[in-house]
Scaffold this motif. Structure first.
Motif, PDB file in Angstrom:
ATOM      1  N   GLU A   1       0.655  -1.154  -0.026  1.00  0.00           N
ATOM      2  CA  GLU A   1      -0.200   0.009  -0.013  1.00  0.00           C
ATOM      3  C   GLU A   1       0.783   1.180  -0.113  1.00  0.00           C
ATOM      4  OE1 GLU A   1      -3.350   0.349  -0.119  1.00  0.00           O
ATOM      5  OE2 GLU A   1      -3.519  -1.854  -0.676  1.00  0.00           O
ATOM      6  N   PRO A   2       0.455   2.171  -1.058  1.00  0.00           N
ATOM      7  CA  PRO A   2       1.372   3.465  -0.847  1.00  0.00           C
ATOM      8  C   PRO A   2       1.131   4.171   0.385  1.00  0.00           C
ATOM      9  CG  PRO A   2      -0.417   3.574  -2.501  1.00  0.00           C
ATOM     10  CD  PRO A   2      -0.310   2.263  -1.933  1.00  0.00           C
ATOM     11  N   LYS A   3       2.204   4.546   0.900  1.00  0.00           N
ATOM     12  CA  LYS A   3       2.168   5.553   2.198  1.00  0.00           C
ATOM     13  C   LYS A   3       1.352   6.915   1.674  1.00  0.00           C
ATOM     14  CE  LYS A   3       6.318   4.380   4.503  1.00  0.00           C
ATOM     15  NZ  LYS A   3       7.543   4.756   4.949  1.00  0.00           N
ATOM     16  N   ILE A   4       0.318   7.146   2.912  1.00  0.00           N
ATOM     17  CA  ILE A   4      -0.401   8.337   2.520  1.00  0.00           C
ATOM     18  C   ILE A   4       0.275   9.755   3.195  1.00  0.00           C
ATOM     19  CG2 ILE A   4      -2.691   9.489   3.042  1.00  0.00           C
ATOM     20  CD1 ILE A   4      -3.681   6.639   3.093  1.00  0.00           C
ATOM     21  N   LYS A   5       0.332  10.620   2.468  1.00  0.00           N
ATOM     22  CA  LYS A   5       1.109  11.969   2.706  1.00  0.00           C
ATOM     23  C   LYS A   5       0.027  12.721   3.674  1.00  0.00           C
ATOM     24  CE  LYS A   5       4.701  12.284  -0.581  1.00  0.00           C
ATOM     25  NZ  LYS A   5       5.480  13.136  -1.454  1.00  0.00           N
ATOM     26  N   THR A   6       0.329  13.111   4.764  1.00  0.00           N
ATOM     27  CA  THR A   6      -0.511  13.918   5.386  1.00  0.00           C
ATOM     28  C   THR A   6       0.081  15.472   5.522  1.00  0.00           C
ATOM     29  OG1 THR A   6       0.903  13.526   7.599  1.00  0.00           O
ATOM     30  CG2 THR A   6      -1.040  12.102   7.135  1.00  0.00           C
ATOM     31  N   ASN A   7      -0.817  16.113   5.468  1.00  0.00           N
ATOM     32  CA  ASN A   7      -0.582  17.607   5.521  1.00  0.00           C
ATOM     33  C   ASN A   7      -0.640  18.233   6.671  1.00  0.00           C
ATOM     34  OD1 ASN A   7      -0.217  17.526   2.610  1.00  0.00           O
ATOM     35  ND2 ASN A   7      -2.266  18.070   2.004  1.00  0.00           N
ATOM     36  N   ILE A   8       0.018  17.667   7.743  1.00  0.00           N
ATOM     37  CA  ILE A   8       0.200  18.321   9.173  1.00  0.00           C
ATOM     38  C   ILE A   8       1.296  19.200   9.043  1.00  0.00           C
ATOM     39  CG2 ILE A   8       0.236  18.127  11.654  1.00  0.00           C
ATOM     40  CD1 ILE A   8      -0.821  15.059  11.148  1.00  0.00           C
ATOM     41  N   LEU A   9       1.148  20.698   9.274  1.00  0.00           N
ATOM     42  CA  LEU A   9       1.944  21.719   9.434  1.00  0.00           C
ATOM     43  C   LEU A   9       2.698  21.512  10.809  1.00  0.00           C
ATOM     44  CD1 LEU A   9       0.046  24.684   7.931  1.00  0.00           C
ATOM     45  CD2 LEU A   9       1.672  23.008   6.599  1.00  0.00           C
ATOM     46  N   ARG A  10       4.033  21.665  10.652  1.00  0.00           N
ATOM     47  CA  ARG A  10       4.851  21.692  11.934  1.00  0.00           C
ATOM     48  C   ARG A  10       4.447  23.073  12.596  1.00  0.00           C
ATOM     49  NH1 ARG A  10      10.322  19.231   9.180  1.00  0.00           N
ATOM     50  NH2 ARG A  10       9.428  17.314   8.987  1.00  0.00           N
ATOM     51  N   PRO A  11       4.806  23.047  13.833  1.00  0.00           N
ATOM     52  CA  PRO A  11       4.777  24.333  14.502  1.00  0.00           C
ATOM     53  C   PRO A  11       5.874  25.287  14.161  1.00  0.00           C
ATOM     54  CG  PRO A  11       5.182  22.666  16.082  1.00  0.00           C
ATOM     55  CD  PRO A  11       4.913  21.989  14.749  1.00  0.00           C
ATOM     56  N   THR A  12       5.712  26.404  14.402  1.00  0.00           N
ATOM     57  CA  THR A  12       6.718  27.617  13.957  1.00  0.00           C
ATOM     58  C   THR A  12       7.677  27.479  15.063  1.00  0.00           C
ATOM     59  OG1 THR A  12       5.227  29.155  14.981  1.00  0.00           O
ATOM     60  CG2 THR A  12       5.166  29.308  12.490  1.00  0.00           C
ATOM     61  N   PRO A  13       8.886  27.695  14.728  1.00  0.00           N
ATOM     62  CA  PRO A  13       9.989  27.693  15.879  1.00  0.00           C
ATOM     63  C   PRO A  13       9.751  28.946  16.927  1.00  0.00           C
ATOM     64  CG  PRO A  13      11.024  28.285  13.562  1.00  0.00           C
ATOM     65  CD  PRO A  13       9.589  27.964  13.465  1.00  0.00           C
ATOM     66  N   ARG A  14      10.097  28.840  17.942  1.00  0.00           N
ATOM     67  CA  ARG A  14       9.793  29.665  19.105  1.00  0.00           C
ATOM     68  C   ARG A  14      10.750  30.538  19.167  1.00  0.00           C
ATOM     69  NH1 ARG A  14       4.841  29.132  21.943  1.00  0.00           N
ATOM     70  NH2 ARG A  14       3.713  27.488  20.873  1.00  0.00           N
ATOM     71  N   VAL A  15      11.335  31.362  18.327  1.00  0.00           N
ATOM     72  CA  VAL A  15      12.635  32.013  18.303  1.00  0.00           C
ATOM     73  C   VAL A  15      12.168  33.428  19.059  1.00  0.00           C
ATOM     74  CG1 VAL A  15      14.282  33.415  17.102  1.00  0.00           C
ATOM     75  CG2 VAL A  15      13.441  31.208  16.396  1.00  0.00           C
TER      76      VAL A  15
END
Length: 82
Positions: free
Chosen positions: A60-74
């Protein structure tokens, strides 16, 4: 398992490299598309021109999720510089 035959040497080389490296490959044969690991590449010596039988174990092909990473806390440490 999905088995098909081909006479294209470039395609056979691509499948052998995928088998050696353990990569997943995709095949479009007829109207269907199969994705999986190459199990074997066998040459049919009795045929002219040369023909190879390639066996692929479907996966089965892997399903890509469009979960955005949190922005860095600079900006949290900006007040340390002042």
């Amino acid at each position: 398992m999905f088995t098909f035959e081909t006479t294209d040497q470039k395609e056979v080389r691509r499948f052998r490299i995928a088998q050696f490296n353990g990569r997943i490959t995709t095949v479009k044969s007829g109207g269907s598309t199969v994705t999986g690991h190459v199990r074997s590449v066998l040459e049919r010596k009795s045929s002219d021109p040369a023909r190879w039988a390639i066996t692929i174990v479907p996966r089965e092909p892997k399903i890509k999720t469009n979960i955005l990473r949190p922005t860095p806390r600079v900006r949290a440490f900006v007040e340390d510089f002042y």
